[in-house]
Scaffold this active site. Structure first.
Site, PDB file in Angstrom:
ATOM      1  CG  HIS A   1      -1.143 -16.741 -19.695  1.00 22.07           C
ATOM      2  ND1 HIS A   1      -0.531 -15.687 -20.352  1.00 22.07           N
ATOM      3  CD2 HIS A   1      -0.179 -17.295 -18.916  1.00 22.07           C
ATOM      4  CE1 HIS A   1       0.746 -15.626 -19.983  1.00 22.07           C
ATOM      5  NE2 HIS A   1       0.987 -16.586 -19.113  1.00 22.07           N
TER       6      HIS A   1
ATOM      7  CD  GLU B   1       7.820 -19.930 -19.660  1.00 25.50           C
ATOM      8  OE1 GLU B   1       7.672 -18.896 -20.349  1.00 25.50           O
ATOM      9  OE2 GLU B   1       6.924 -20.795 -19.528  1.00 25.50           O
TER      10      GLU B   1
ATOM     11  CG  HIS C   1       2.193 -16.541 -14.225  1.00 29.59           C
ATOM     12  ND1 HIS C   1       3.558 -16.445 -14.373  1.00 29.59           N
ATOM     13  CD2 HIS C   1       1.732 -16.869 -15.453  1.00 29.59           C
ATOM     14  CE1 HIS C   1       3.902 -16.710 -15.619  1.00 29.59           C
ATOM     15  NE2 HIS C   1       2.796 -16.986 -16.302  1.00 29.59           N
TER      16      HIS C   1
ATOM     17  CG  HIS D   1       5.806 -14.513 -19.109  1.00 26.41           C
ATOM     18  ND1 HIS D   1       4.781 -13.681 -18.782  1.00 26.41           N
ATOM     19  CD2 HIS D   1       5.275 -15.773 -19.120  1.00 26.41           C
ATOM     20  CE1 HIS D   1       3.671 -14.387 -18.614  1.00 26.41           C
ATOM     21  NE2 HIS D   1       3.940 -15.667 -18.815  1.00 26.41           N
TER      22      HIS D   1
ATOM     23  CG  ASP E   1       1.983 -20.313 -17.214  1.00 23.01           C
ATOM     24  OD1 ASP E   1       1.555 -19.253 -17.681  1.00 23.01           O
ATOM     25  OD2 ASP E   1       3.069 -20.816 -17.587  1.00 23.01           O
ATOM     26  CG  ASP E   2      -0.995 -21.030 -20.166  1.00 24.68           C
ATOM     27  OD1 ASP E   2      -1.704 -20.113 -20.612  1.00 24.68           O
ATOM     28  OD2 ASP E   2       0.234 -20.925 -20.033  1.00 24.68           O
TER      29      ASP E   2
HETATM   30  N1  ADE Z   1       1.563 -17.428 -22.888  1.00 23.60           N
HETATM   31  C1  ADE Z   1       0.768 -18.248 -22.192  1.00 23.60           C
HETATM   32  N2  ADE Z   1       1.505 -18.978 -21.337  1.00 23.60           N
HETATM   33  C2  ADE Z   1       2.792 -18.592 -21.475  1.00 23.60           C
HETATM   34  C3  ADE Z   1       4.024 -18.962 -20.881  1.00 23.60           C
HETATM   35  N3  ADE Z   1       4.105 -19.900 -19.939  1.00 23.60           N
HETATM   36  N4  ADE Z   1       5.149 -18.354 -21.305  1.00 23.60           N
HETATM   37  C4  ADE Z   1       5.087 -17.429 -22.256  1.00 23.60           C
HETATM   38  N5  ADE Z   1       3.962 -17.044 -22.847  1.00 23.60           N
HETATM   39  C5  ADE Z   1       2.818 -17.612 -22.461  1.00 23.60           C
HETATM   40 ZN    ZN Z   2       2.729 -17.358 -18.335  1.00 25.79          ZN
END
Ligand code: ADE
Ligand code: ZN
Length: 336
Positions: free
Chosen positions: A20, A201, A18, A198, A279-280
């Site tokens: 991005h 969350e 996971h 997703h 994630d990011d």
């Molecule tokens: N796009 C990038 N990170 C995300 C996340 N945690 N949840 C939803 N969309 C995303």
């Molecule tokens: Zn994500």
């Protein structure tokens, strides 16, 4: 003790499921690409960019995330971005990465699909040749856009399907349930693509049900709020569904208030196939090992939890069975 566990976690081969790629854009690279491409950004320094990375929920983050993408213009930019992530995660002994990209985040602002995907794919092949890291690419649909736009993106992806393993669903969750994308996920499935989304969350357990029943996902991204529904948990356990959990992201976006309340350990105890992911990473404060460090400390994880998390990452990957077995055997050979 924690230092030993951390060294053990680092040594284990791991898969990231996971991530991005646009969320790995570090402030330094954002600043340099803005200069290289003559893109106006509302920040005078790298420090100012870093200071802007404060969020209280998912939408707060997404607003900055989409703004950051504006500096990605050329194939070389996407190559540099991807290469930087692969190099960084290699240092954490990530041996396999399944990477999301958001083509609509680029096509919406006039950067062609082909530019983005070509740069990413070149970096992925280079990582395989240079340091033996395997990868898969997952194309996400932005859920705040209509399903018709996702269909257009799927059409644009047709010449590239040999390079795309799966489709995913991301962006603003609440108000954009999985059911909105039932038809395009069906079309993707018919093209032989794997499916992830997703869900849970910020959205309620119902969204996880919809992802399972209507989208027929192969893997669940996040899934935290599934724990509110005991029947749903049993169903996820029964289906052997992998959850791609993102601890630092959950903390930064207020999905959990305190890392000590993070549900990762509980998920493992319930028999869920949970994994650790970043994630990011440039927005949430860390890559794979930063996430491991955060949960090892806060949740008092032991050797067996850590080994299970590493194994789950390969079991839940889209690698062929033989490669999964090889990675699982390599994990068994690492002693704590
Ligand atoms: N796009 C990038 N990170 C995300 C996340 N945690 N949840 C939803 N969309 C995303
Ligand atoms: Zn994500």
């Amino acid at each position: 003790m924690t230092t030993d566990l951390l060294a053990f976690a680092r040594q284990l081969p791991k898969a990231e499921l996971h991530l991005h790629i646009e969320g790995s854009l570090e402030p330094e690279m954002l600043f340099n690409l803005a200069k290289r491409n003559n893109v106006d950004i509302p920040f005078k320094s790298v420090e100012e960019i870093r200071n802007a990375y404060q969020f209280s929920n998912l939408q707060d983050f997404l607003d900055i995330y989409y703004q950051g993408m504006s500096v990605l213009q050329t194939e070389e930019d996407f190559f540099d971005l991807t290469m930087a992530y692969l190099n960084r995660s290699r240092a954490d002994n990530v041996r396999h990465a399944e990477i999301f990209f958001d083509p609509q985040g680029h096509t919406e602002r006039g950067v062609p699909f082909n530019i983005a995907i070509s740069g990413i794919i070149t970096a992925l092949s280079m990582a395989k040749v240079q340091f033996g890291m395997t990868t898969k690419l997952i194309m996400c649909f932005l859920r705040h856009l209509p399903e018709g736009a996702a269909f257009e993106t799927l059409k644009e992806a047709e010449p590239w399907l040999d390079h795309i393993e799966a489709v995913g669903l991301d962006s603003s969750e609440v108000g954009h349930p999985p059911s909105k994308f039932e038809n395009v996920f069906k079309a993707a499935r018919e093209q032989g693509l794997k499916l992830v989304a997703h869900a849970g969350e910020e959205g309620p357990p119902d969204y996880v049900y919809e992802a399972l029943e209507l989208l027929k996902i192969d893997r669940l991204d996040h899934g935290n709020r599934a724990l509110e529904d005991e029947k749903l948990v049993q169903r996820l356990v029964g289906a052997n569904m992998t959850l791609t959990v993102c601890p630092l992201s959950n903390l930064k976006l207020g999905v959990v208030k305190d890392m000590r309340q993070h549900p990762l350990k509980k998920m493992l105890d319930l028999g869920l196939c949970a994994t650790v992911n970043s994630d990011d990473p440039s927005y949430f404060g860390g890559y794979m090992m930063d996430n491991f460090e955060a949960v090892i400390d806060a949740l008092d994880l032991d050797e067996s939890h850590i080994r299970t998390l590493a194994k789950n990452s390969f079991t839940g990957s889209f690698l062929p069975e033989g490669q999964k077995r090889a990675q699982l055997a390599a994990i068994d050979m690492v002693s704590a």
